[in-house]
Every structure is written in C-alpha cells, then in structure tokens.
Design a protein around this motif. Structure first.
Motif, PDB file in Angstrom:
ATOM      1  N   VAL A  11       0.994  14.703 -32.321  1.00 54.49           N
ATOM      2  CA  VAL A  11       1.309  13.315 -32.677  1.00 54.49           C
ATOM      3  C   VAL A  11       2.811  13.167 -32.881  1.00 54.49           C
ATOM      4  CG1 VAL A  11       1.022  11.570 -34.482  1.00 54.49           C
ATOM      5  CG2 VAL A  11      -0.959  12.813 -33.637  1.00 54.49           C
ATOM      6  N   ASP A  28      -6.922  18.735 -27.178  1.00 52.79           N
ATOM      7  CA  ASP A  28      -7.615  17.556 -27.725  1.00 52.79           C
ATOM      8  C   ASP A  28      -6.869  16.242 -27.521  1.00 52.79           C
ATOM      9  OD1 ASP A  28      -9.679  19.243 -28.672  1.00 52.79           O
ATOM     10  OD2 ASP A  28      -8.450  19.722 -30.435  1.00 52.79           O
ATOM     11  N   LEU A  29      -6.054  16.178 -26.472  1.00 54.32           N
ATOM     12  CA  LEU A  29      -5.347  14.939 -26.154  1.00 54.32           C
ATOM     13  C   LEU A  29      -6.369  13.905 -25.677  1.00 54.32           C
ATOM     14  CD1 LEU A  29      -2.367  13.988 -26.002  1.00 54.32           C
ATOM     15  CD2 LEU A  29      -2.426  14.551 -23.582  1.00 54.32           C
ATOM     16  N   PRO A  30      -6.317  12.675 -26.162  1.00 53.07           N
ATOM     17  CA  PRO A  30      -7.288  11.669 -25.714  1.00 53.07           C
ATOM     18  C   PRO A  30      -7.230  11.462 -24.198  1.00 53.07           C
ATOM     19  CG  PRO A  30      -6.076  10.875 -27.622  1.00 53.07           C
ATOM     20  CD  PRO A  30      -5.404  12.146 -27.182  1.00 53.07           C
ATOM     21  N   ALA A  31      -8.368  11.170 -23.608  1.00 50.01           N
ATOM     22  CA  ALA A  31      -8.435  10.925 -22.168  1.00 50.01           C
ATOM     23  C   ALA A  31      -7.512   9.773 -21.783  1.00 50.01           C
ATOM     24  CB  ALA A  31      -9.867  10.599 -21.767  1.00 50.01           C
ATOM     25  N   HIS A  32      -6.961   9.862 -20.597  1.00 50.45           N
ATOM     26  CA  HIS A  32      -6.125   8.817 -20.000  1.00 50.45           C
ATOM     27  C   HIS A  32      -4.812   8.593 -20.744  1.00 50.45           C
ATOM     28  CE1 HIS A  32      -9.595   8.205 -17.526  1.00 50.45           C
ATOM     29  NE2 HIS A  32     -10.326   7.884 -18.580  1.00 50.45           N
ATOM     30  N   THR A  33      -4.332   9.601 -21.464  1.00 47.16           N
ATOM     31  CA  THR A  33      -3.026   9.503 -22.107  1.00 47.16           C
ATOM     32  C   THR A  33      -1.951   9.555 -21.033  1.00 47.16           C
ATOM     33  OG1 THR A  33      -3.825  10.566 -24.121  1.00 47.16           O
ATOM     34  CG2 THR A  33      -1.453  10.584 -23.765  1.00 47.16           C
ATOM     35  N   PHE A  42      -1.238   5.886 -25.438  1.00 45.31           N
ATOM     36  CA  PHE A  42      -2.693   5.989 -25.539  1.00 45.31           C
ATOM     37  C   PHE A  42      -3.318   4.685 -25.058  1.00 45.31           C
ATOM     38  CE2 PHE A  42      -0.774   8.552 -28.922  1.00 45.31           C
ATOM     39  CZ  PHE A  42      -1.138   9.801 -28.450  1.00 45.31           C
ATOM     40  N   SER A  44      -6.167   1.790 -24.748  1.00 49.77           N
ATOM     41  CA  SER A  44      -7.233   1.130 -25.512  1.00 49.77           C
ATOM     42  C   SER A  44      -8.518   1.110 -24.684  1.00 49.77           C
ATOM     43  CB  SER A  44      -6.830  -0.309 -25.836  1.00 49.77           C
ATOM     44  OG  SER A  44      -5.692  -0.322 -26.648  1.00 49.77           O
ATOM     45  N   PRO A  45      -9.654   0.883 -25.324  1.00 50.53           N
ATOM     46  CA  PRO A  45     -10.900   0.762 -24.563  1.00 50.53           C
ATOM     47  C   PRO A  45     -10.789  -0.339 -23.504  1.00 50.53           C
ATOM     48  CG  PRO A  45     -11.367   0.913 -26.904  1.00 50.53           C
ATOM     49  CD  PRO A  45      -9.872   0.769 -26.761  1.00 50.53           C
TER      50      PRO A  45
END
Length: 196
Positions: A11, A28-33, A42, A44-45
């Motif tokens: 972060v 553990d990086l969020p998908a689609h970063t 990052f 959003s949905p």
C-alpha cells in the motif's frame, strides 16, 4: 512513516514509485490493478453497462480481426517503466508473443486499445490514458461512453507528425471503419437496458 500494521506493505509505494514488473510480484494485489505514473490504481466494481459492452464488443471483434491478430480483454500493457495500464480490450498484431505465462503485452504489439468509461475512470480514460497510449505508439484508440443509455464510440488515430491522437469520428448507432481493419458493428446491440 511507519506502516500501519493492518495494511499490506505494498500500500505504501517506494519513494521512486512502482515499476511495471512490480505488478507481477506484489502478493495479494487486487485483480485488475493498473500502474499509472508509478502509482497503483485500483478498479471499482464494474457496472452492467461496462461489462456487457466489453463482452459484446469483444465477441464482434473476434469475428472481424484479420488472421494472426488476437483480441484480449482486461490484460495490461507495458508502455514504459512506470506505465502498465489495463485497457478494457486490446487487439494484438501478428507479432505479439502469446502464451499461458504472459501477464502483460508490449505496447508495440497493440494495434488498438479500447476503454469503456466508468464514473471512476473518466479522467484516466479521457485524458491520461490516451496520452500514454499515443506516446507509446499504439496506432488506434477507442473511448466508449454511455450517452442516453447507449454506447457511443469515439475513434482516434495517431498522427505520426505530432505523436498524439486525432479524432476521426464519433459513432452512435453503427461503427463502420476500414482501419485498423474492416469493422462493421451495430452499436445498438452492444447494450440494451431492460427495466422492470
């Protein structure tokens, strides 16, 4: 600055910012970063409009691309050291290296980059990403906006003299082009809102 114990280390970016290769190694990086200007972005949905337009346009493009070309959805592109955005769709040329282990593509392999604008991505998709794509030499860029509940496609082509995009058309009902290849798409079929 001492990191907060409940937040992952990634972060907090390094002082010089992240580089494109970091995205493959951060756990553990969020998908689609995405990586833009050395900073992690990052996503959003997605809204229904965004999701369906991408899906249906991809299906159309897969039927239209010339032999040797490939369509990819939500795959990142390394533009330069600190730039690795993830266009909604890309069309790759015949020279692109494709394989199971590939996590991003090179800018020179991309013939077309497509972004569907969402409320949280307006500035990036309208302003920053087109500049980055043009500077990297991606010859064609489409920006898709929702106008009156339907998709409108803003079509751009790179001007070799200025190395920036020039708009070549705005398409509301039908997308019929001869570059980067023959394209004939009924835009009214990309998204149909249904109310209860």
């Amino acid at each position: 600055m001492t990191p907060h114990p409940s937040l992952p280390d990634w972060v907090f970016p390094p002082p010089e910012g992240f580089v494109a290769e970091d995205l493959d190694h951060i756990p553990d990086l969020p998908a689609h970063t995405e990586l833009i200007d050395g900073s992690l972005v990052f996503v959003s949905p997605q809204r229904d409009f965004h999701n369906m337009v991408i899906f249906r346009l991809r299906v159309n493009l897969e039927d239209l691309v010339p032999a040797g070309h490939e369509v990819r959805q939500e795959m990142s592109v390394k533009l330069e050291a600190q730039q690795r955005p993830e266009p909604d769709l890309i069309v790759l040329g015949p020279g692109a290296v494709i394989g199971r282990e590939i996590s991003c593509f090179k800018a020179e392999d991309v013939v077309l980059a497509v972004e569907v604008v969402s409320p949280d991505s307006e500035v990036r998709d309208r302003e920053r990403k087109p500049v980055l794509y043009a500077e990297a030499g991606i010859p064609h860029y489409w920006r898709i906006e929702e106008i009156n509940g339907r998709p409108a496609v803003f079509v751009y082509e790179i001007d070799p003299a200025t190395k920036s995009y020039a708009i070549t058309g705005i398409h509301h009902d039908w997308l019929k082009l001869t570059v980067p290849f023959d394209i004939d798409v009924d835009l009214n079929k990309l998204y149909v809102a249904r109310s209860r």
